[in-house]
Design an enzyme around this catalytic site. Structure first.
Site, PDB file in Angstrom:
ATOM      1  N   ASP A 324      76.252  -6.792  60.058  1.00 28.74           N
ATOM      2  CA  ASP A 324      77.677  -6.893  60.372  1.00 28.74           C
ATOM      3  C   ASP A 324      78.141  -5.781  61.319  1.00 28.74           C
ATOM      4  O   ASP A 324      79.318  -5.738  61.694  1.00 28.74           O
ATOM      5  CB  ASP A 324      78.503  -6.839  59.080  1.00 28.74           C
ATOM      6  N   LYS A 351      78.069 -16.088  62.489  1.00 25.82           N
ATOM      7  CA  LYS A 351      78.992 -15.294  61.665  1.00 25.82           C
ATOM      8  C   LYS A 351      80.416 -15.852  61.836  1.00 25.82           C
ATOM      9  O   LYS A 351      80.579 -16.969  62.289  1.00 25.82           O
ATOM     10  CB  LYS A 351      78.899 -13.816  62.064  1.00 25.82           C
ATOM     11  N   ARG A 355      79.124 -13.911  67.308  1.00 27.64           N
ATOM     12  CA  ARG A 355      79.357 -12.482  67.615  1.00 27.64           C
ATOM     13  C   ARG A 355      78.568 -11.991  68.821  1.00 27.64           C
ATOM     14  O   ARG A 355      78.967 -11.020  69.453  1.00 27.64           O
ATOM     15  CB  ARG A 355      79.036 -11.608  66.392  1.00 27.64           C
TER      16      ARG A 355
HETATM   17  C1  S3P Z   1      76.738 -10.959  52.962  1.00 25.58           C
HETATM   18  C2  S3P Z   1      75.603 -11.234  53.649  1.00 25.58           C
HETATM   19  C3  S3P Z   1      75.521 -11.253  55.122  1.00 25.58           C
HETATM   20  C4  S3P Z   1      76.725 -10.593  55.776  1.00 25.58           C
HETATM   21  C5  S3P Z   1      78.006 -10.973  55.115  1.00 25.58           C
HETATM   22  C6  S3P Z   1      77.984 -10.585  53.649  1.00 25.58           C
HETATM   23  C7  S3P Z   1      76.693 -10.974  51.488  1.00 25.58           C
HETATM   24  O1  S3P Z   1      75.463 -12.607  55.542  1.00 25.58           O
HETATM   25  O2  S3P Z   1      76.787 -10.904  57.151  1.00 25.58           O
HETATM   26  O3  S3P Z   1      79.100 -10.324  55.743  1.00 25.58           O
HETATM   27  O4  S3P Z   1      77.620 -10.429  50.852  1.00 25.58           O
HETATM   28  O5  S3P Z   1      75.743 -11.540  50.945  1.00 25.58           O
HETATM   29  P1  S3P Z   1      74.050 -13.402  55.573  1.00 25.58           P
HETATM   30  O6  S3P Z   1      73.543 -13.472  54.204  1.00 25.58           O
HETATM   31  O7  S3P Z   1      74.375 -14.761  56.113  1.00 25.58           O
HETATM   32  O8  S3P Z   1      73.200 -12.599  56.508  1.00 25.58           O
END
Ligand code: S3P
Length: 448
Positions: A324, A351, A355
């Site tokens: 992120d 996302k 992004r």
């Molecule tokens: C998150 C996992 C990430 C991240 C998101 C929060 C989580 O996404 O980008 O902001 O809390 O499990 P991905 O699992 O799709 O990478």
């Protein structure tokens, strides 16, 4: 001329200073409410992130039968329904902008015979759900999505779930967590194989709630085993500060002249500290102070000061631990000496916005030199000189794009204006006042 709170400007600033605490970690907050909603007894959560995304999760868990209250001292108390105890919600569950919320909640209901319809905002309605519907179907859940595998999505949980063995095809903690949460109400052992480590808050918190979960490290990656159909026991959770939010005041301190900022009590789980590691390599003055263990997580204070940065190559293997943080890293790289190459960025395309594309376009609009490919980005820095700035950037329904470019404006020659800044409320309520308190000139822009 008037101002509109949804349009903010970041104006050239210097001498940022102060000690601050950022709001609670978003990932930990979602999981605390969800596991509390499934546990037996009263889970007490302090430091919960009270932002739009997490409030959607609170509402969703209440619609599924959990009893949730906020006490006057800011503690949230969640009384759960027990494993397999969900009530069928009467209404559609709208998760707003939250991919984590909807994907984890789909896992939670996939192995209990309830019918749940999930929806989301414009951004979430474009994001892929196939990555969770595929493994959740293996448990016996029946799932329909809109054409293209997007929301709205109907999940009919299985009344006779089978445990699942699943290898993650993408390093996504959301997918891993959806499978593990579904496994909580499947008999026998659910096994997740994780070739590339991604954030492990679900596993850590499941242990805190007494789940029967273990891990093994092998040559092919990490294997997580969870025995289902065992009750979870309520516990107390303290949510540490979100490192993904801390990144913005820290980056601002690095970029603005004569600045030093400390962010207190930040979550420093090793699956989340990729940005700090990268900034060290780039030569930033950034330090971790008083690291300590709390509630199964490492937390500490992070201090950053005005720094001269050098371009580096950020390897693909580091992407899951800073997934992120690429928009703000790209902003930092735009002020470095030399070129920063970021690899392994395919996941950025799915996302809250694309992004990779949005960051590159916005950087170019602010005068930075950027190149991109399908899964990489290269930013050639200004060598420490202020970028031109002066652009109007659309946040594209993405909180992190909004905050990243407001920070860029602090170190530019001319203010940067961000439209759609209301999205910041999804993860970082109080961002503007916190930044102003440090001396950053971020405020509603004057519009015609
Ligand atoms: C998150 C996992 C990430 C991240 C998101 C929060 C989580 O996404 O980008 O902001 O809390 O499990 P991905 O699992 O799709 O990478």
């Amino acid at each position: 001329m008037s101002t509109n709170p949804n349009i903010l400007a970041g104006r050239p600033s210097r001498t940022l200073s102060g000690d601050v605490a950022v709001p609670g970690d978003k990932s930990v907050s979602h999981r605390a409410v969800m596991l509390g909603a499934m546990a037996i007894g009263a889970t007490r959560i302090s430091g919960l992130l009270e932002a739009a995304d997490v409030i959607r999760t609170v509402q969703a868990m209440a619609a599924l039968g959990a009893h949730i209250e906020r006490h006057a001292d800011g503690t949230w108390v969640v009384e759960g329904v027990g494993v397999g105890g969900w009530k069928e919600p009467e209404e559609v569950i709208d998760f707003g902008n939250s991919g984590t919320g909807v994907r984890l909640a789909a896992g939670l209901v996939a192995t209990t015979p309830v019918k749940v319809i999930f929806s989301g905002d414009e951004s979430l309605s474009r994001r892929p759900m196939g990555r969770i519907t595929q493994p959740l179907s293996l448990f016996g859940a029946r799932i329909d999505t809109a054409p293209g595998g997007t929301l709205p999505m109907r999940v009919i949980g299985s009344d006779d779930p089978a445990p699942v063995e699943y290898t993650l095809p993408v390093p996504s903690a959301q997918v891993k967590s959806a499978v593990l949460l579904a496994g909580l109400n499947a008999p026998g052992e659910t096994i997740v194989m994780e070739p590339e480590a991604c954030r492990d808050h679900t596993e850590r918190m499941l242990k805190a709630f007494g789940a029967d979960i273990s891990e093994e490290f092998t040559e092919k990656g990490r294997i997580i085993r969870l025995s289902g159909q065992k009750e979870l026991t309520a516990c107390a959770i303290e949510v540490p500060g979100d490192p993904s939010s801390a990144a913005f005041p820290l980056a601002a301190a690095i970029l603005c002249p004569d600045s030093r900022v400390m962010v207190r009590n930040v979550l420093l789980n090793p699956t989340r500290t990729g940005l700090i590691e990268t900034l060290h390599e780039m030569g930033a003055e950034i330090r971790i102070l008083e690291p300590r263990q709390s509630g199964g997580e490492i937390i500490g204070h992070v201090q950053a000061e005005t720094s001269s940065l050098r371009g580096i190559t950020v390897p693909a293997a580091r992407a899951p631990s800073m997934i992120d943080e690429y928009p703000i890293l790209a902003v930092l790289a735009a002020f470095a000496h030399g070129t920063t190459r970021m690899e392994g960025l395919a996941e950025l395309r799915v996302k809250e916005s694309d992004r990779l594309k949005v960051t590159a376009e916005a950087l170019a609009a602010c005068g930075a030199e950027v190149k991109t490919g399908e899964d990489w980005m290269e930013v050639t820095g200004s060598g420490g000189r202020p970028l031109k700035g002066g652009a109007v950037i659309d946040a594209h329904h993405d909180h992190r794009i909004a905050m990243s470019f407001l920070v860029l404006g602090l170190a530019a020659q001319e203010p940067v204006t961000v439209r759609g800044a209301e999205m910041i409320a999804t993860s970082f309520p109080g961002f503007v006042s916190l930044m102003q308190g440090l001396g950053a000139d971020i405020a509603p822009a004057e519009v015609e």
